[in-house]
Design a protein around this motif. Structure first.
Motif, PDB file in Angstrom:
ATOM      1  N   THR A 141     -13.453   6.779  15.121  1.00  3.56           N
ATOM      2  CA  THR A 141     -12.513   6.252  16.101  1.00  3.56           C
ATOM      3  C   THR A 141     -11.300   5.688  15.396  1.00  3.56           C
ATOM      4  N   LEU A 142     -10.117   6.040  15.891  1.00  2.45           N
ATOM      5  CA  LEU A 142      -8.849   5.513  15.391  1.00  2.45           C
ATOM      6  C   LEU A 142      -8.240   4.610  16.444  1.00  2.45           C
ATOM      7  N   THR A 143      -7.700   3.505  16.002  1.00  2.00           N
ATOM      8  CA  THR A 143      -6.899   2.640  16.856  1.00  2.00           C
ATOM      9  C   THR A 143      -5.562   2.492  16.151  1.00  2.00           C
ATOM     10  N   LEU A 144      -4.469   2.810  16.852  1.00  2.00           N
ATOM     11  CA  LEU A 144      -3.137   2.796  16.258  1.00  2.00           C
ATOM     12  C   LEU A 144      -2.243   1.838  17.028  1.00  2.00           C
ATOM     13  N   SER A 145      -1.503   1.018  16.303  1.00  2.00           N
ATOM     14  CA  SER A 145      -0.550   0.114  16.945  1.00  2.00           C
ATOM     15  C   SER A 145       0.739   0.094  16.139  1.00  2.00           C
ATOM     16  N   GLY A 146       1.809  -0.292  16.819  1.00  2.00           N
ATOM     17  CA  GLY A 146       3.093  -0.408  16.144  1.00  2.00           C
ATOM     18  C   GLY A 146       3.936   0.838  16.158  1.00  2.00           C
ATOM     19  N   GLY A 147       3.530   1.863  16.857  1.00  2.00           N
ATOM     20  CA  GLY A 147       4.306   3.089  16.910  1.00  2.00           C
ATOM     21  C   GLY A 147       4.264   3.699  18.298  1.00  2.00           C
ATOM     22  N   ALA A 166       1.190  16.917   9.607  1.00  2.00           N
ATOM     23  CA  ALA A 166       1.112  15.579  10.183  1.00  2.00           C
ATOM     24  C   ALA A 166       2.408  15.176  10.867  1.00  2.00           C
ATOM     25  N   GLY A 167       3.531  15.565  10.329  1.00  2.00           N
ATOM     26  CA  GLY A 167       4.794  15.142  10.906  1.00  2.00           C
ATOM     27  C   GLY A 167       5.251  13.823  10.314  1.00  2.00           C
ATOM     28  N   ARG A 168       6.361  13.349  10.811  1.00  2.00           N
ATOM     29  CA  ARG A 168       6.933  12.105  10.301  1.00  2.00           C
ATOM     30  C   ARG A 168       6.720  10.991  11.315  1.00  2.00           C
ATOM     31  N   LEU A 169       6.682   9.785  10.797  1.00  2.00           N
ATOM     32  CA  LEU A 169       6.544   8.613  11.653  1.00  2.00           C
ATOM     33  C   LEU A 169       7.917   8.009  11.897  1.00  2.00           C
ATOM     34  N   SER A 170       8.115   7.451  13.083  1.00  2.00           N
ATOM     35  CA  SER A 170       9.399   6.814  13.402  1.00  2.00           C
ATOM     36  C   SER A 170       9.468   5.388  12.868  1.00  2.00           C
ATOM     37  N   GLY A 171       8.320   4.812  12.556  1.00  2.00           N
ATOM     38  CA  GLY A 171       8.250   3.455  12.031  1.00  2.00           C
ATOM     39  C   GLY A 171       6.858   3.193  11.492  1.00  2.00           C
ATOM     40  N   ALA A 172       6.642   1.979  11.031  1.00  2.00           N
ATOM     41  CA  ALA A 172       5.328   1.624  10.494  1.00  2.00           C
ATOM     42  C   ALA A 172       4.279   1.626  11.604  1.00  2.00           C
ATOM     43  N   VAL A 173       3.090   2.112  11.266  1.00  2.00           N
ATOM     44  CA  VAL A 173       1.974   2.195  12.199  1.00  2.00           C
ATOM     45  C   VAL A 173       0.749   1.586  11.524  1.00  2.00           C
ATOM     46  N   THR A 174       0.079   0.695  12.216  1.00  2.00           N
ATOM     47  CA  THR A 174      -1.182   0.153  11.722  1.00  2.00           C
ATOM     48  C   THR A 174      -2.305   0.976  12.305  1.00  2.00           C
ATOM     49  N   GLN A 223     -24.419   0.512   9.213  1.00  2.00           N
ATOM     50  CA  GLN A 223     -24.250   1.956   9.320  1.00  2.00           C
ATOM     51  C   GLN A 223     -22.823   2.371   9.639  1.00  2.00           C
ATOM     52  N   GLU A 224     -21.935   1.425   9.752  1.00  2.00           N
ATOM     53  CA  GLU A 224     -20.535   1.724  10.058  1.00  2.00           C
ATOM     54  C   GLU A 224     -19.610   0.983   9.110  1.00  2.00           C
ATOM     55  N   GLN A 225     -18.415   1.517   9.023  1.00  2.44           N
ATOM     56  CA  GLN A 225     -17.377   0.885   8.232  1.00  2.44           C
ATOM     57  C   GLN A 225     -16.091   0.894   9.039  1.00  2.44           C
ATOM     58  N   GLU A 226     -15.270  -0.098   8.810  1.00  9.84           N
ATOM     59  CA  GLU A 226     -13.958  -0.174   9.454  1.00  9.84           C
ATOM     60  C   GLU A 226     -12.938  -0.392   8.356  1.00  9.84           C
ATOM     61  N   TRP A 227     -11.854   0.388   8.386  1.00 14.91           N
ATOM     62  CA  TRP A 227     -10.810   0.286   7.368  1.00 14.91           C
ATOM     63  C   TRP A 227      -9.470   0.242   8.079  1.00 14.91           C
ATOM     64  N   GLN A 228      -8.602  -0.637   7.607  1.00 17.08           N
ATOM     65  CA  GLN A 228      -7.273  -0.736   8.203  1.00 17.08           C
ATOM     66  C   GLN A 228      -6.228  -0.324   7.170  1.00 17.08           C
ATOM     67  N   LEU A 229      -5.284   0.501   7.623  1.00 13.73           N
ATOM     68  CA  LEU A 229      -4.198   1.000   6.785  1.00 13.73           C
ATOM     69  C   LEU A 229      -2.868   0.768   7.489  1.00 13.73           C
ATOM     70  N   LEU A 230      -1.843   0.504   6.717  1.00 14.51           N
ATOM     71  CA  LEU A 230      -0.486   0.455   7.231  1.00 14.51           C
ATOM     72  C   LEU A 230       0.200   1.725   6.756  1.00 14.51           C
ATOM     73  N   LEU A 231       0.577   2.579   7.700  1.00 16.57           N
ATOM     74  CA  LEU A 231       1.270   3.829   7.374  1.00 16.57           C
ATOM     75  C   LEU A 231       2.756   3.619   7.586  1.00 16.57           C
ATOM     76  N   GLU A 232       3.552   4.081   6.632  1.00 12.79           N
ATOM     77  CA  GLU A 232       4.997   3.913   6.696  1.00 12.79           C
ATOM     78  C   GLU A 232       5.679   5.262   6.707  1.00 12.79           C
ATOM     79  N   PRO A 233       6.861   5.319   7.338  1.00 14.61           N
ATOM     80  CA  PRO A 233       7.581   6.603   7.401  1.00 14.61           C
ATOM     81  C   PRO A 233       8.058   7.062   6.021  1.00 14.61           C
TER      82      PRO A 233
END
Length: 116
Positions: free
Chosen positions: A7-13, A65-73, A106-116
């Motif tokens: 599961t992905l949760t994306l915010s900030g974009g 993947a394409g480009r991002l318009s801004g930072a996405v968490t 049995q699960e892991q959660e990882w958070q990344l900040l993706l930048e354009p």
């Protein structure tokens, strides 16, 4: 081993940014159940089925993947092997900064900040 969810949760974009992130994972995980579409949403989600015992659909680190318009968490949650694969693909597809992780039994959660 049976299929598990990633599961992905994306915010900030925008929804377009969320779709770009989902598309970066499709070569490894197949299509998401639904692509993010609501432009008014501030948080987008996507879910993939991951079969660790099945053949990898990984076509390499690249992808459309394409480009991002801004930072996405992005928060990735699922089985450790699925999270590791997703994290690796996102690190190759975008400029990414690790923001930390949490592991359970049995699960892991990882958070990344993706930048354009």
């Amino acid at each position: 081993m049976s299929a598990t969810e990633l599961t992905l949760t994306l915010s900030g974009g925008s929804a377009a940014d969320a779709r770009a992130v989902v598309r970066a994972l499709e070569p490894a995980f197949g299509s998401a159940r639904e692509l993010p579409a609501d432009e008014r949403a501030t948080i987008h989600t996507a879910t993939f089925e991951h079969d660790a015992a099945g053949p990898s659909r990984d076509g390499g680190a690249g992808g459309a993947a394409g480009r991002l318009s801004g930072a996405v968490t992005v928060t990735v949650q699922g089985a450790p092997e699925a999270v590791a694969k997703a994290r690796e693909r996102l690190n190759h597809a975008f400029t990414a900064q690790d923001q930390g992780s949490v592991s359970g039994d049995q699960e892991q959660e990882w958070q990344l900040l993706l930048e354009p």
